[in-house]
Scaffold this active site. Sequence first.
Site, PDB file in Angstrom:
ATOM      1  N   LEU A 114      -9.249  -6.347   5.216  1.00  9.45           N
ATOM      2  CA  LEU A 114      -9.298  -5.806   3.868  1.00  9.45           C
ATOM      3  C   LEU A 114      -7.970  -5.092   3.660  1.00  9.45           C
ATOM      4  O   LEU A 114      -7.645  -4.149   4.402  1.00  9.45           O
ATOM      5  CB  LEU A 114     -10.480  -4.843   3.703  1.00  9.45           C
ATOM      6  CG  LEU A 114     -10.730  -4.316   2.285  1.00  9.45           C
ATOM      7  CD1 LEU A 114     -11.081  -5.465   1.337  1.00  9.45           C
ATOM      8  CD2 LEU A 114     -11.844  -3.278   2.286  1.00  9.45           C
ATOM      9  N   ASP A 115      -7.187  -5.550   2.685  1.00  5.91           N
ATOM     10  CA  ASP A 115      -5.826  -5.035   2.518  1.00  5.91           C
ATOM     11  C   ASP A 115      -5.780  -3.514   2.450  1.00  5.91           C
ATOM     12  O   ASP A 115      -6.730  -2.857   2.006  1.00  5.91           O
ATOM     13  CB  ASP A 115      -5.200  -5.621   1.245  1.00  5.91           C
ATOM     14  CG  ASP A 115      -4.964  -7.113   1.364  1.00  5.91           C
ATOM     15  OD1 ASP A 115      -4.793  -7.598   2.488  1.00  5.91           O
ATOM     16  OD2 ASP A 115      -4.947  -7.786   0.310  1.00  5.91           O
ATOM     17  N   ARG A 116      -4.644  -2.991   2.846  1.00  9.84           N
ATOM     18  CA  ARG A 116      -4.438  -1.543   2.852  1.00  9.84           C
ATOM     19  C   ARG A 116      -4.700  -0.924   1.476  1.00  9.84           C
ATOM     20  O   ARG A 116      -5.275   0.161   1.376  1.00  9.84           O
ATOM     21  CB  ARG A 116      -3.007  -1.243   3.308  1.00  9.84           C
ATOM     22  CG  ARG A 116      -2.639   0.224   3.329  1.00  9.84           C
ATOM     23  CD  ARG A 116      -1.163   0.394   3.672  1.00  9.84           C
ATOM     24  NE  ARG A 116      -0.743   1.778   3.596  1.00  9.84           N
ATOM     25  CZ  ARG A 116       0.523   2.175   3.672  1.00  9.84           C
ATOM     26  NH1 ARG A 116       1.484   1.274   3.842  1.00  9.84           N
ATOM     27  NH2 ARG A 116       0.835   3.465   3.604  1.00  9.84           N
ATOM     28  N   SER A 125      -6.703  -1.992  -0.760  1.00  9.83           N
ATOM     29  CA  SER A 125      -8.053  -2.295  -1.237  1.00  9.83           C
ATOM     30  C   SER A 125      -9.044  -1.348  -0.585  1.00  9.83           C
ATOM     31  O   SER A 125      -8.767  -0.746   0.450  1.00  9.83           O
ATOM     32  CB  SER A 125      -8.421  -3.744  -0.919  1.00  9.83           C
ATOM     33  OG  SER A 125      -7.541  -4.639  -1.557  1.00  9.83           O
TER      34      SER A 125
END
Length: 251
Positions: free
Chosen positions: A45-47, A49
Amino acid sequence: MTRLIRFNKPYDVLPQFTDRGSTDSPRATLSDWIDLPGVYPAGRLDRDSEGLMLLTDQGRLQAWISDPQHKMPKTYWVQVEGTPDAAAITALAEGVELKDGLTRPAKARLIAEPEGLWARNPPIRVRRSVPDSWIELTIREGRNRQVRRMTAAVGHPTLRLIRAAIGAWTLNGLGQGQWEDLEVPNIPGPPRPKHAPNRQAIARRHAREEAEAKQEARASRSKPGKPTSTKAGGTKAGSAKPRKPRKPRKG
């Protein structure tokens, strides 16, 4: 014993336990929130997000959750610039052409701001002249920054991205930065291969059996045998020649 947890990842937290860039980096990681040895993220899960992450200490479970080939649905709450019209929502659902190809069919709909949503730190950039709205988007693939690229492709850049669900697991009742244990599911195993008959081996066996039968037949014909009957006036094989009749004596 296998362990599976869910975690509500805050904004600006790396989805890993160490910052590979530097040992003294000020960037936050999962280790700032979770103190459990042996567990690793099942997917990323992207930073920038927020929302649901699953972590486990079993490799097979990790692969089952994160591998795109299993097509486990992931649902996102997406705050976007502007208000998407019906055409934009339809495009998100039917597929958007990105640089790496057309996205798979998805589920997309406009929603109100989710209830009980925590404040983001820092807050999103707001423009007074441009409204914002929320979309619920469910996808079954995991391309790099896919949701952000999809909304941008239909003219509505993403302002905030929250993952709300992975498969049957959701964020329900889990506060920002909190984690809790989950019941470990039964992982469906790969189907057992059905051993199809080896047709070549069967054909070779049949050919061998036919060759052996023919060889036995030829051998039986080549052996000398005693005939049980003869032609009329003939003699049996192996019997003595018939004696010539004696001439009668004179006188």
